[in-house]
Design an enzyme around this catalytic site. Structure first.
Site, PDB file in Angstrom:
ATOM      1  N   LEU A 124     -18.237  -2.686   2.663  1.00 21.46           N
ATOM      2  CA  LEU A 124     -19.195  -1.688   2.191  1.00 21.46           C
ATOM      3  C   LEU A 124     -19.195  -1.586   0.668  1.00 21.46           C
ATOM      4  O   LEU A 124     -19.611  -0.574   0.099  1.00 21.46           O
ATOM      5  CB  LEU A 124     -18.883  -0.320   2.811  1.00 21.46           C
ATOM      6  CG  LEU A 124     -18.926  -0.281   4.347  1.00 21.46           C
ATOM      7  CD1 LEU A 124     -18.531   1.092   4.862  1.00 21.46           C
ATOM      8  CD2 LEU A 124     -20.313  -0.660   4.844  1.00 21.46           C
ATOM      9  N   TYR A 143       0.840  -1.192   0.000  1.00 21.99           N
ATOM     10  CA  TYR A 143       0.000   0.000   0.000  1.00 21.99           C
ATOM     11  C   TYR A 143       0.880   1.248   0.000  1.00 21.99           C
ATOM     12  O   TYR A 143       1.588   1.523   0.969  1.00 21.99           O
ATOM     13  CB  TYR A 143      -0.924   0.038   1.217  1.00 21.99           C
ATOM     14  CG  TYR A 143      -1.908  -1.096   1.322  1.00 21.99           C
ATOM     15  CD1 TYR A 143      -2.268  -1.858   0.203  1.00 21.99           C
ATOM     16  CD2 TYR A 143      -2.502  -1.417   2.535  1.00 21.99           C
ATOM     17  CE1 TYR A 143      -3.175  -2.902   0.303  1.00 21.99           C
ATOM     18  CE2 TYR A 143      -3.424  -2.454   2.643  1.00 21.99           C
ATOM     19  CZ  TYR A 143      -3.751  -3.197   1.525  1.00 21.99           C
ATOM     20  OH  TYR A 143      -4.655  -4.234   1.628  1.00 21.99           O
TER      21      TYR A 143
END
Length: 336
Positions: A208, A60
């Site tokens: 989500l 990341y």
């Protein structure tokens, strides 16, 4: 003070972690420009709210995210259950390479420890299984890190059922991280059962739906120029319109329940079992606080049945990734 989100245990002998974690990836890449100060403040607020299970990876931001998390938890290490990952790296073709060689396991772990500024990693995942290296060799090298006291527990990310079975024969696996949400239920067909058979906890990322299930995204134009979702198969063309209908159904039910669509979607994931610890990602305190409130949303059997009808397996239009083989690193397509 009792944590408002509570705690859950990952795996038969795994770590006790907050029942909701914090995915930190977006603080360094993928979802538009991030604010470093707000990102650090978000981590601090998470810890204050009892969200102590933090998830990062060495890929990341090419190490930036681990450095950021390390900075944010300085002085509060004892409060944190820290998870990071290895095996992926960007190549000059715009894609990802996977390296599960034992020597790479050791080198990447040492680099992560330095960036995170810690002596031990609580949960160390192989980010994608390398189809060119026997998983027994990779997990064997990871197990050596446990023996050396540099890692406490082992995990796999996006691993197949076959890989899980082979891995646990070498060393206990505390957690499987994979995408799982109302619009991504692939895990349920085979992998989930195998994980539970072997006492492996489940850590859903993107619970989500990459933000779509919050109801905040109504048009592809809602994404910034540097937001990777602009080219995602589920956020473009006819798939976007079809998936928006799913979101609208979730929104309508959330209004009846007196919560936000995102809270309803997250509550559904939490309701899938006491061995499930979702890690919704955010880089803002306001969204973090909304996610934490999902822990208080109670779903009846009738609610869960209704959500199952709204979002049955396979309901979402479009693939999980533009490159389908990226979903599982050990897939036959990836090895080909």
């Amino acid at each position: 003070m009792t944590s408002p989100v509570g705690t859950r245990t990952l795996g038969r002998d795994g770590p006790a972690v907050s029942a909701i974690g914090l995915g930190c990836m977006g603080m360094s890449q993928m979802y538009g420009t991030a604010d470093r100060d707000e990102s650090v403040a978000t981590v601090h607020r998470a810890l204050d709210l009892g969200v102590t299970f933090l998830d990062t990876s060495d890929v990341y931001g090419d190490g930036h995210n681990e450095e950021l998390v390390g900075e944010a938890i300085a002085g509060r290490r004892d409060e944190v259950q820290l998870a990071t990952k290895f095996s992926l790296s960007r190549n000059d073709r715009g894609g990802m390479d996977i390296d599960g060689r034992p020597e790479n396991v050791r080198a990447r772990a040492e680099a992560s420890l330095r960036r995170l500024r810690v002596d031990v990693i609580d949960l160390y995942y192989q980010h994608r299984v390398d189809p060119r290296v026997p998983i027994e060799d990779t997990v064997g090298a990871m197990a050596e890190l446990v023996e050396q006291g540099k890692v406490r527990h082992l995990g796999l990310s996006e691993a197949s059922a076959a890989s899980l079975r082979r891995a646990v024969a070498v060393h206990p696996i505390a957690a499987l991280q994979s995408e799982w949400s109302l619009w991504t239920r692939d895990l349920e067909s085979e992998v989930l059962g195998v994980a539970r058979e072997h006492g492996i906890g489940i850590v859903p990322f993107s619970p989500l739906g990459r933000g779509f299930l919050t109801g905040a995204i109504r048009s592809p134009e809602d994404f910034g120029e540097d937001d990777w979702r602009r080219g995602h198969p589920r956020f473009t063309g006819e798939a976007f319109a079809a998936n928006l209908r799913l979101v609208d159904a979730v929104r309508a039910m959330a209004e009846e329940k007196g919560c936000t669509p995102g809270q309803l979607a997250l509550a559904w994931v939490l309701a899938q079992g006491g061995d499930v610890v979702p890690i919704p990602g955010t880089k803002r305190r306001s969204y973090l606080e909304e996610n934490v409130a999902a822990a208080a949303v109670q779903l009846s059997d009738g609610d869960l049945a209704r959500l199952g009808e709204i979002a049955p397996p396979g309901v979402a239009q479009g693939g999980r990734y533009a490159d389908a083989s990226y979903a599982y690193g050990d897939s036959p397509e990836r090895a080909a």
